[in-house]
Design a protein around this motif. Structure first.
Motif, PDB file in Angstrom:
ATOM      1  N   PHE A   1      35.964 103.033 198.328  1.00 14.95           N
ATOM      2  CA  PHE A   1      35.165 102.096 197.544  1.00 14.95           C
ATOM      3  C   PHE A   1      35.921 100.790 197.334  1.00 14.95           C
TER       4      PHE A   1
ATOM      5  N   ASP B   1      35.931  97.934 194.484  1.00  9.76           N
ATOM      6  CA  ASP B   1      35.476  97.634 193.131  1.00  9.76           C
ATOM      7  C   ASP B   1      35.461  96.124 192.945  1.00  9.76           C
TER       8      ASP B   1
ATOM      9  N   ARG C   1      31.372  99.264 194.311  1.00 10.93           N
ATOM     10  CA  ARG C   1      31.009  99.419 192.900  1.00 10.93           C
ATOM     11  C   ARG C   1      31.102  98.044 192.250  1.00 10.93           C
TER      12      ARG C   1
ATOM     13  N   TYR D   1      30.891  95.797 188.775  1.00 11.91           N
ATOM     14  CA  TYR D   1      31.094  95.909 187.343  1.00 11.91           C
ATOM     15  C   TYR D   1      30.815  94.566 186.683  1.00 11.91           C
TER      16      TYR D   1
ATOM     17  N   GLN E   1      40.313  98.185 183.231  1.00  8.59           N
ATOM     18  CA  GLN E   1      39.604  99.469 183.178  1.00  8.59           C
ATOM     19  C   GLN E   1      38.714  99.591 181.946  1.00  8.59           C
TER      20      GLN E   1
ATOM     21  N   ARG F   1      35.240  96.582 181.459  1.00 10.02           N
ATOM     22  CA  ARG F   1      34.195  96.421 182.466  1.00 10.02           C
ATOM     23  C   ARG F   1      33.191  97.561 182.351  1.00 10.02           C
TER      24      ARG F   1
ATOM     25  N   LEU G   1      30.107  99.521 184.762  1.00  8.22           N
ATOM     26  CA  LEU G   1      29.465  99.689 186.066  1.00  8.22           C
ATOM     27  C   LEU G   1      27.987  99.340 185.953  1.00  8.22           C
TER      28      LEU G   1
ATOM     29  N   GLU H   1      26.193 100.790 191.989  1.00  9.22           N
ATOM     30  CA  GLU H   1      27.037 101.504 192.919  1.00  9.22           C
ATOM     31  C   GLU H   1      26.293 101.609 194.238  1.00  9.22           C
TER      32      GLU H   1
END
Length: 154
Positions: A80, A82, A114, A116, A139, A142, A144, A147
């Protein structure tokens, strides 16, 4: 849409008169999005879909540069990427998403992304850009909002 907002965001810190233009542009984007939803206007929808395609191209460009500078490569297509997104334009994500997905499926090496929203102030990211040594907790700042797995929104 994206290019104009980014350009004005970059310049408004130096010239206060451009702040008003930025607000007007964002208001105009909101009006366009509302109109596209209300009337199902294909021209307006195409503008937002084009913006989605441009976001994927930007992600791919940044990734290629990162890989070139660090020598790191993605081992497989299941990894992924991000992405932290900022700006009111993402309030129109329902209109941007079709173009985003189309570009991921057709023209992107990265198929799993992903996205965010940044929960903290924009100054949060600016501080990090100004001084990479500042410890910032991305971390917990943010959320999500999208996705994409194998080019499909989940």
């Amino acid at each position: 849409l994206n290019f104009l907002v980014l350009t004005i965001r970059w310049t408004c810190s130096k010239y206060s008169t451009l702040i008003l233009r930025r607000v007007k542009l964002l208001d105009f984007t909101k009006v366009m999005a509302d109109e596209a939803r209300r009337t199902d206007d294909s021209l307006l929808k195409n503008c937002f879909e084009w913006a989605g395609q441009q976001y994927v191209k930007q992600i791919n460009g940044v990734l290629k540069r990162y890989q070139r500078e660090t020598g790191e490569r993605f081992v497989n297509s299941e990894q992924f990427v991000d992405v932290v997104c900022m700006g009111k334009v993402f309030d129109s994500w329902d209109l941007i998403l079709p173009g985003f997905l189309e570009e991921v499926k057709d023209n992107s090496e990265v198929k799993n992304i992903r996205l965010y929203k940044l929960l903290a102030s924009g100054a949060f990211g600016a501080a990090r850009l100004a001084n990479p040594e500042i410890p910032l907790d991305f971390q917990n700042n943010r959320e999500l909002f999208c996705e994409v797995i194998n080019g499909n929104s989940v």
